[in-house]
Design a protein around this motif. Structure first.
Motif, PDB file in Angstrom:
ATOM      1  N   GLN A   2      -5.917  23.942  -0.456  1.00 40.20           N
ATOM      2  CA  GLN A   2      -5.041  22.777  -0.379  1.00 40.20           C
ATOM      3  C   GLN A   2      -4.897  22.273   1.054  1.00 40.20           C
ATOM      4  O   GLN A   2      -4.687  23.069   1.981  1.00 40.20           O
ATOM      5  CB  GLN A   2      -3.635  23.138  -0.882  1.00 40.20           C
ATOM      6  N   HIS A  32      -7.402  10.971   0.597  1.00 40.56           N
ATOM      7  CA  HIS A  32      -6.808  10.122  -0.423  1.00 40.56           C
ATOM      8  C   HIS A  32      -5.292  10.254  -0.353  1.00 40.56           C
ATOM      9  O   HIS A  32      -4.770  11.346  -0.142  1.00 40.56           O
ATOM     10  CB  HIS A  32      -7.269  10.564  -1.817  1.00 40.56           C
ATOM     11  N   TYR A  34      -1.694   9.387  -2.529  1.00 38.93           N
ATOM     12  CA  TYR A  34      -1.091   9.006  -3.797  1.00 38.93           C
ATOM     13  C   TYR A  34       0.423   9.068  -3.664  1.00 38.93           C
ATOM     14  O   TYR A  34       0.954   9.843  -2.874  1.00 38.93           O
ATOM     15  CB  TYR A  34      -1.526   9.949  -4.931  1.00 38.93           C
ATOM     16  N   GLN A  36       3.931   9.442  -6.153  1.00 42.43           N
ATOM     17  CA  GLN A  36       4.456   9.719  -7.494  1.00 42.43           C
ATOM     18  C   GLN A  36       5.951   9.453  -7.488  1.00 42.43           C
ATOM     19  O   GLN A  36       6.708  10.142  -6.787  1.00 42.43           O
ATOM     20  CB  GLN A  36       4.177  11.166  -7.894  1.00 42.43           C
ATOM     21  N   ALA A  41       3.584   9.066 -13.356  1.00 48.66           N
ATOM     22  CA  ALA A  41       2.309   9.639 -12.939  1.00 48.66           C
ATOM     23  C   ALA A  41       2.014   9.270 -11.488  1.00 48.66           C
ATOM     24  O   ALA A  41       2.461   8.228 -11.005  1.00 48.66           O
ATOM     25  CB  ALA A  41       1.190   9.111 -13.841  1.00 48.66           C
ATOM     26  N   PRO A  42       1.280  10.105 -10.779  1.00 48.58           N
ATOM     27  CA  PRO A  42       0.836   9.717  -9.426  1.00 48.58           C
ATOM     28  C   PRO A  42      -0.005   8.452  -9.485  1.00 48.58           C
ATOM     29  O   PRO A  42      -0.791   8.253 -10.417  1.00 48.58           O
ATOM     30  CB  PRO A  42       0.005  10.922  -8.970  1.00 48.58           C
ATOM     31  N   PHE A  44      -2.557   5.869  -7.101  1.00 45.03           N
ATOM     32  CA  PHE A  44      -3.402   5.761  -5.918  1.00 45.03           C
ATOM     33  C   PHE A  44      -2.834   4.739  -4.938  1.00 45.03           C
ATOM     34  O   PHE A  44      -2.446   3.635  -5.328  1.00 45.03           O
ATOM     35  CB  PHE A  44      -4.800   5.335  -6.377  1.00 45.03           C
ATOM     36  N   PHE A  87       1.391  12.475  -1.913  1.00 45.08           N
ATOM     37  CA  PHE A  87       0.387  13.536  -1.883  1.00 45.08           C
ATOM     38  C   PHE A  87      -0.851  13.064  -1.132  1.00 45.08           C
ATOM     39  O   PHE A  87      -1.312  11.930  -1.342  1.00 45.08           O
ATOM     40  CB  PHE A  87      -0.060  13.917  -3.303  1.00 45.08           C
ATOM     41  N   VAL A 101      -8.589  17.771  -4.369  1.00 52.10           N
ATOM     42  CA  VAL A 101      -7.590  18.829  -4.200  1.00 52.10           C
ATOM     43  C   VAL A 101      -6.438  18.249  -3.406  1.00 52.10           C
ATOM     44  O   VAL A 101      -6.645  17.629  -2.354  1.00 52.10           O
ATOM     45  CB  VAL A 101      -8.199  20.037  -3.462  1.00 52.10           C
ATOM     46  N   PHE A 102      -5.216  18.455  -3.882  1.00 56.45           N
ATOM     47  CA  PHE A 102      -4.030  17.843  -3.295  1.00 56.45           C
ATOM     48  C   PHE A 102      -3.190  18.832  -2.512  1.00 56.45           C
ATOM     49  O   PHE A 102      -3.181  20.031  -2.789  1.00 56.45           O
ATOM     50  CB  PHE A 102      -3.155  17.226  -4.395  1.00 56.45           C
ATOM     51  N   GLY A 103      -2.449  18.289  -1.549  1.00 56.62           N
ATOM     52  CA  GLY A 103      -1.452  19.070  -0.844  1.00 56.62           C
ATOM     53  C   GLY A 103      -0.206  19.259  -1.700  1.00 56.62           C
ATOM     54  O   GLY A 103      -0.142  18.804  -2.845  1.00 56.62           O
ATOM     55  N   LYS A 104       0.801  19.907  -1.112  1.00 56.05           N
ATOM     56  CA  LYS A 104       2.005  20.215  -1.870  1.00 56.05           C
ATOM     57  C   LYS A 104       2.964  19.036  -1.982  1.00 56.05           C
ATOM     58  O   LYS A 104       3.925  19.086  -2.731  1.00 56.05           O
ATOM     59  CB  LYS A 104       2.726  21.412  -1.244  1.00 56.05           C
ATOM     60  N   GLY A 105       2.703  18.002  -1.228  1.00 57.45           N
ATOM     61  CA  GLY A 105       3.503  16.792  -1.346  1.00 57.45           C
ATOM     62  C   GLY A 105       4.609  16.698  -0.315  1.00 57.45           C
ATOM     63  O   GLY A 105       5.089  17.707   0.217  1.00 57.45           O
TER      64      GLY A 105
ATOM     65  N   GLY B  40       7.387  22.383  -5.391  1.00 54.46           N
ATOM     66  CA  GLY B  40       7.028  23.071  -4.154  1.00 54.46           C
ATOM     67  C   GLY B  40       5.583  23.495  -4.043  1.00 54.46           C
ATOM     68  O   GLY B  40       5.153  23.951  -2.976  1.00 54.46           O
ATOM     69  N   LEU B  41       4.821  23.340  -5.121  1.00 56.55           N
ATOM     70  CA  LEU B  41       3.415  23.765  -5.098  1.00 56.55           C
ATOM     71  C   LEU B  41       2.451  22.597  -5.215  1.00 56.55           C
ATOM     72  O   LEU B  41       1.235  22.777  -5.074  1.00 56.55           O
ATOM     73  CB  LEU B  41       3.141  24.767  -6.226  1.00 56.55           C
ATOM     74  N   GLY B  42       2.966  21.416  -5.479  1.00 55.66           N
ATOM     75  CA  GLY B  42       2.105  20.238  -5.556  1.00 55.66           C
ATOM     76  C   GLY B  42       1.270  20.223  -6.819  1.00 55.66           C
ATOM     77  O   GLY B  42       1.632  20.794  -7.850  1.00 55.66           O
ATOM     78  N   LEU B  43       0.127  19.571  -6.718  1.00 54.78           N
ATOM     79  CA  LEU B  43      -0.804  19.454  -7.832  1.00 54.78           C
ATOM     80  C   LEU B  43      -1.927  20.460  -7.623  1.00 54.78           C
ATOM     81  O   LEU B  43      -2.655  20.382  -6.646  1.00 54.78           O
ATOM     82  CB  LEU B  43      -1.395  18.039  -7.875  1.00 54.78           C
ATOM     83  N   GLU B  98     -10.649   5.972  -6.780  1.00 55.62           N
ATOM     84  CA  GLU B  98      -9.325   6.016  -7.375  1.00 55.62           C
ATOM     85  C   GLU B  98      -9.288   6.879  -8.620  1.00 55.62           C
ATOM     86  O   GLU B  98     -10.082   6.685  -9.549  1.00 55.62           O
ATOM     87  CB  GLU B  98      -8.888   4.593  -7.713  1.00 55.62           C
ATOM     88  N   PHE B 101      -4.066   8.867 -13.495  1.00 54.78           N
ATOM     89  CA  PHE B 101      -3.392  10.000 -14.102  1.00 54.78           C
ATOM     90  C   PHE B 101      -2.712   9.604 -15.405  1.00 54.78           C
ATOM     91  O   PHE B 101      -2.230   8.474 -15.563  1.00 54.78           O
ATOM     92  CB  PHE B 101      -2.320  10.553 -13.158  1.00 54.78           C
ATOM     93  N   GLY B 102      -2.637  10.586 -16.304  1.00 49.44           N
ATOM     94  CA  GLY B 102      -1.806  10.420 -17.478  1.00 49.44           C
ATOM     95  C   GLY B 102      -0.347  10.663 -17.123  1.00 49.44           C
ATOM     96  O   GLY B 102      -0.020  11.037 -15.991  1.00 49.44           O
ATOM     97  N   GLN B 103       0.528  10.446 -18.099  1.00 48.39           N
ATOM     98  CA  GLN B 103       1.967  10.574 -17.863  1.00 48.39           C
ATOM     99  C   GLN B 103       2.438  12.023 -17.776  1.00 48.39           C
ATOM    100  O   GLN B 103       3.559  12.288 -17.371  1.00 48.39           O
ATOM    101  CB  GLN B 103       2.740   9.864 -18.982  1.00 48.39           C
TER     102      GLN B 103
END
Lengths: 112, 110
Positions: A2, A32, A34, A36, A41-42, A44, A87, A101-105, B40-43, B98, B101-103
């Motif tokens: 991440q 990238h 994003y 949310q 949903a997140p 772009f 993110f 792969v995303f960060g924790k936000g 706290g862990l993100g995606l 881009e 994402f779904g809901q």
């Protein structure tokens, strides 16, 4: 692995500015961003490519420092609608088609 | 309007049950992904697929499997649900830069 985002959270008043940072231990070819919103949903925001090209559709700016393997998202004159979790993501089609792969936000709260 | 649709917004399942989370996209995208989102862990990436019948493990594949029999559909399977799989699950597909994402499906395992 991440990417690392900072800060974890920030609270702003309307009209204030914020910077969100994203760094990676691996070489970056694209970053990238994003957003949310709560319960949604997140979505772009933009992509920054190696070489400086930026693709996006929001009035939010960003920078990409390939040498430092970092990116920063700049939110100026923040509005209530900017609230949400941001993110950063690495990988994707412009990085050898590796998975995103995303960060924790970073949770951003804008208050009146 | 592009769309990624997840079959359920909320699910409650019992420990040990086999659980199917379905995702359908109507954009003819080749790439599809399953993420798990925890505070706290993100995606975190569970599995992804770049083509029909193709699947690759992400960062946290343990306890999960996937199926992609048709281009538009990507299913996440919990073979034997456990309480630590209680989470929000997000499906995504991408075109160019881009991802859509779904809901999300909020799964609770009791």
């Amino acid at each position: 692995q991440q990417p690392v985002q900072s800060p974890q959270a920030v609270i702003l008043r309307e009209g204030e500015d914020a910077v969100i940072n994203c760094s990676s231990s691996k070489a970056l070819y694209s970053v990238h961003w994003y957003r949310q919103k709560h319960g949604e949903a997140p979505v772009f925001l933009m992509i920054l490519l190696k070489g400086g090209e930026q693709k996006g559709h929001e009035k939010i700016s960003a920078s990409f420092n390939e040498k430092k393997q970092q990116s920063s998202l700049y939110l100026t004159a923040s509005q209530l609608s900017y609230s949400g979790t941001y993110f950063c993501g690495t990988g994707g089609r412009y990085s050898g088609n590796t998975p995103l792969v995303f960060g924790k936000g970073t949770r951003l709260s804008v208050i009146a | 309007d592009v769309k990624v649709t997840q079959s359920s917004r909320y699910l409650v399942k019992r420990t040990g049950e086999k659980v199917f989370l379905e995702c359908v996209q109507d954009m003819d995208h080749e790439n599809m992904f399953w993420y798990r989102q925890d505070p706290g862990l993100g995606l975190r990436l569970i599995y992804f697929s770049y083509d029909v019948k193709m699947k690759e493990k992400g960062d946290i594949p343990e306890g999960y499997s996937v199926s992609r029999e048709k281009k538009e559909r990507f299913s996440l399977i919990l073979e034997s649900a456990s309480t630590n799989q209680t989470s929000m699950y997000l499906c995504a597909s991408d075109r160019g830069p881009e991802a859509f994402f779904g809901q999300g499906t909020r799964l609770t395992v009791v």
